[in-house]
Design a protein around this motif. Structure first.
Motif, PDB file in Angstrom:
ATOM      1  N   TYR A  44      27.985  54.391  25.164  1.00  0.00           N
ATOM      2  CA  TYR A  44      27.404  55.232  24.505  1.00  0.00           C
ATOM      3  C   TYR A  44      27.925  56.295  24.581  1.00  0.00           C
ATOM      4  O   TYR A  44      28.477  57.235  23.705  1.00  0.00           O
ATOM      5  CB  TYR A  44      25.799  55.227  24.867  1.00  0.00           C
ATOM      6  N   ARG A  45      28.327  57.033  25.697  1.00  0.00           N
ATOM      7  CA  ARG A  45      28.680  58.195  26.157  1.00  0.00           C
ATOM      8  C   ARG A  45      30.161  58.717  25.407  1.00  0.00           C
ATOM      9  O   ARG A  45      30.425  59.607  24.935  1.00  0.00           O
ATOM     10  CB  ARG A  45      28.913  58.170  27.513  1.00  0.00           C
ATOM     11  N   HIS A  46      30.962  57.363  25.579  1.00  0.00           N
ATOM     12  CA  HIS A  46      32.426  57.532  24.849  1.00  0.00           C
ATOM     13  C   HIS A  46      32.508  57.123  23.514  1.00  0.00           C
ATOM     14  O   HIS A  46      33.429  57.010  22.843  1.00  0.00           O
ATOM     15  CB  HIS A  46      33.397  57.061  25.782  1.00  0.00           C
ATOM     16  N   GLY A  47      31.206  56.667  22.898  1.00  0.00           N
ATOM     17  CA  GLY A  47      31.417  56.170  21.534  1.00  0.00           C
ATOM     18  C   GLY A  47      32.345  55.136  21.290  1.00  0.00           C
ATOM     19  O   GLY A  47      32.916  54.870  20.533  1.00  0.00           O
ATOM     20  N   LEU A  48      32.203  54.050  22.371  1.00  0.00           N
ATOM     21  CA  LEU A  48      33.234  52.957  22.255  1.00  0.00           C
ATOM     22  C   LEU A  48      32.900  52.015  21.111  1.00  0.00           C
ATOM     23  O   LEU A  48      33.881  51.290  20.659  1.00  0.00           O
ATOM     24  CB  LEU A  48      33.373  52.141  23.615  1.00  0.00           C
TER      25      LEU A  48
END
Ligand code: SF4
Lengths: 370, 350
Positions: A44-48
């Motif tokens: 989520y944090r890195h928008g993978l």
């Protein structure tokens, strides 16, 4: 931090995601579950998600200890907290998990002495400095946090601290994965194995997944490149029809695990015959209790614990979402009774919970992923 | 006395009790303000929900603001409650365009037992901060509550000033293509306070960034007044909440370039360990400004010419989509939605 930057190199990341798209090709859909909440967070944090082709789908698994704790256990813990001269201590992420009569934070606002700590040792320190009170640590987490609770118990015993106990809700990951694999609506192709848990357990405990169920497992680190590389390793296995346990996170995870940590867990805890998981129901031998050698520091021995069972509302479909059978918006409560500020199910509690993450997208836009 | 006719307001605030979250500047705070205060106290000035209320007064625009300070501990690296009370109030006025406040008032709520020395130190800190900001503290009030009923001292402030005639600000002025500028690294204040409580076994060489942001505003007005569309000092709830409030008042969205957002290593490290998003952490000495695309260089030049603004950067862009949302894109093309702060994961910090 040089170490981390290597795992966030845009060029390398672009290369790996291109390779993933090439390998995934078209025509087949891949469902890969990341078991661990830390991975869900990183994804989520890195928008993978938008670095993967649409036919490679990531499914958030049961690996958030807060998410899988049944409401009855929260109620039990809060009932201990309300007893006289008790100070309840808990990790921050526990503070917003609802029991039937509110969250720990809401209880705190009503005057119940509940304090946020960052480690069980902090709770022990509070016990040392307030001898007139009894300090309970509301322990949650997988094998990742269990060793620190175990060491805290050992320290309490060594120092002879009597006004401290642990309300143990530690769970173990392998039985949960097995329960998902055994469920009749199981549709997963492979697993991204947990990184932090595996630093303690090592890789062996996952071998049955490959051997008995024919699904690849790749233990992964938490940087963007780690996760993408693990997905690539999974696709390679799937494409060549293999199923093995591979260790992408070799720089941290030893194949055999961390023996001293396992030993500390073994001394401080015993397996419970069964334990309820939110969304997954009762799973046998899936949780830890404080061992009889430490009964004097076991809150369930020291206090009357009501043993409350609360069934989630019928319409809540957390189990199906956890197993990747349903997408969050397909749950009947989604966005109505169940929303991030008033979560019904656990997947709505933490901002990385599958439902909470979806909720934000729905509130965004026109283009709700179906 | 004539009877006052009043529509029966529709109050949408149904929360059973007040939680820490209602004061944390995130979603719950917003629900309280919009669901209770705004409908019950209904008037057009309040309805704009700006940090300062703007009213027309004899041909010019008057900005007024009120704020309360309940920070703990009272003194922390880089500042103290008194300094915060002055700077915070000056800043609320400044981002409304009132760069030279006419006056401040301060109301003290003191706990019996507070050492006289502690109060003296705070009043001194207030006098210093007021002198630096070129404003006078022209009135106030003192109340004392019994021991055990307050954390030493609380300060409530009220400030007023004339809005610079060149300032034309508000959410309605932002346009697709506008850029979002930030005056410097974020999170210093919030993380400093968190560590200053000594509840964490963490140490970092950090200090609060509390200061007046009026010099930034003045420099921007001098350089690009007409192209300056919106400003805010991202305090409680951080950059994420300030920008979410902005887009909520428009039909537009904001895309942030994550790698451009300045962050000290200490703040980054503490956030990773504590599982916090730096975009949600409070600041006291930074401003966000939305300016038209062709005035970015002028605006950055102006901000960088102010002491403490050397690291001013462009961190994002106003885009049509996704509408009413803040999106962050990573260096490698990943993206994530940046929500307002939900609840209050932190002990209160300002
Ligand atoms: S919307 Fe709520 S109830 Fe439904 S699956 Fe998600 S968390 Fe569970």
């Amino acid at each position: 931090m040089k170490y981390v930057d290597e795992f966030r190199d845009p060029q390398l990341i672009a290369n790996v995601s291109r390779e993933i798209a090439r390998l995934a090709g078209a025509g087949r859909h891949y469902r890969i579950m990341e078991v661990c909440g830390g991975h869900t967070h990183a994804i989520y944090r890195h928008g993978l998600k938008n670095l993967l082709p649409p036919n490679v789908e990531l499914i958030h698994g049961p690996g958030c200890p807060v998410c899988v704790l049944p409401m009855g256990r929260v109620d039990d813990g809060l009932s201990i907290a309300q007893q006289r001269d008790v100070i309840m201590t808990a990790f921050g992420d526990m503070m917003r998990v609802p029991g039937t009569r509110g969250t720990p934070l809401e209880h705190k606002a009503r005057g119940v002495d509940i304090r946020m700590v960052y480690s069980p040792l902090d709770a022990l320190r509070i016990a040392q400095s307030t001898p007139e009170k009894h300090v309970v640590f509301f322990a949650i987490g997988f094998e990742t946090t269990a060793p620190s609770t175990a060491l805290t118990l050992a320290r309490a015993r060594a120092l002879g601290i009597k006004n401290f106990s642990v309300f143990c809700n530690h769970v173990t990951i392998v039985p949960a994965i097995r329960a998902i694999l055994d469920s009749p609506d199981m549709r997963l192709d492979a697993f991204v194995g947990p990184g932090h848990v595996s630093t303690v357990t090592g890789c062996r405990p996952y071998e049955f997944i490959a051997r008995d169920y024919g699904k690849p497992v790749v233990i992964s680190g938490f940087e963007p490149l780690d996760i993408l590389e693990s997905i690539l390793m999974i696709l390679r296995q799937l494409r060549s029809g293999e199923a093995r346990v591979e260790n992408q996170y070799r720089r941290i995870v030893p194949w055999e695990g961390n023996l001293p940590a396992l030993q500390a867990i073994g001394e401080a805890f015993e397996l419970r015959p069964y334990f309820e998981w939110r969304g997954l129901g009762f799973i046998s031998q899936s949780a830890l209790k404080v061992s009889s050698a430490f009964a004097a520091w076991d809150a369930e021995v020291q206090f009357e614990v009501p043993g409350i069972r609360v069934t989630d509302p019928k319409a809540a479909q957390c189990g199906e979402v956890l197993k990747g059978v349903l997408k969050p918006p397909q749950c009947k409560l989604f966005g109505k009774e169940c929303n991030p500020e008033h979560p019904v199910g656990a997947l709505m509690v933490s901002s990385e919970g599958a439902c909470a993450a979806y909720y934000r997208y729905v509130h965004l836009s026109e283009s709700v992923p179906a | 006395m004539e009877t006052v006719e009043r529509d029966v307001p529709r109050v949408r605030f149904n929360d059973a009790q007040i939680e820490m979250a209602h004061g944390a500047g995130g979603k719950a705070s917003r629900r309280l303000v919009e669901g209770l205060f705004v409908p019950l106290l209904a008037n057009p000035i309040l309805a704009t929900l700006s940090d300062s209320a703007l009213s027309d007064f004899k041909g010019s625009k008057l900005a007024t603001t009120a704020d309360g300070y309940v920070v703990k501990p009272l003194r922390f690296p880089g500042g103290s409650i008194g300094e915060l009370a002055v700077n915070g109030t000056v800043n609320d006025l400044a981002v409304a365009g009132a760069v030279r406040p006419l006056g401040l008032m301060a109301s003290f709520i003191l706990e019996a037992g507070l050492p006289g020395e502690a109060l003296r130190a705070e009043v001194e800190a207030m006098a210093d901060a007021a002198a630096r900001a070129g404003v006078s503290i022209v009135g106030g009030d003192t109340k004392v509550v019994e021991h055990g009923f307050a954390d030493g001292m609380y300060i409530a402030t009220f400030g007023f000033g004339e809005v610079d005639a060149r300032a034309n600000l508000g959410p309605k002025r932002i346009r697709e293509g506008d850029r979002v500028l930030l005056s410097g690294p974020i999170g210093d204040h919030g993380i400093t306070i968190l560590l200053a409580r000594g509840e964490l076994d963490l140490e970092a060489d950090l200090a609060s960034d509390t200061r007046s942001v009026a010099p930034f505003v003045e420099a921007l007005l001098d350089a690009i007044a007409e192209d300056l569309h919106w400003m805010r000092d991202p305090t409680r709830g951080g950059v994420a909440t300030a920008l979410n409030e902005l887009v909520a008042a428009t039909e537009l969205g904001i895309t942030l370039f994550e790698e451009a957002i300045p962050l000290r290593d200490e703040v980054r490290g503490a956030c990773e360990i504590l599982g916090l998003d730096p975009l949600h952490i409070a600041n006291e000495g930074q401003i966000l400004a939305v300016v038209s695309a062709d005035s970015v260089d002028g605006a950055l030049g102006a901000m960088r010419s102010v002491a403490g603004g050397e690291h001013a950067v462009c961190i994002g862009e106003v885009r049509a989509k996704p509408a009413r949302a803040v999106l962050a894109v990573t260096a490698y093309g990943g993206s994530r939605l940046i929500d307002m702060l939900v609840g209050d994961p932190l002990p209160r910090i300002c």
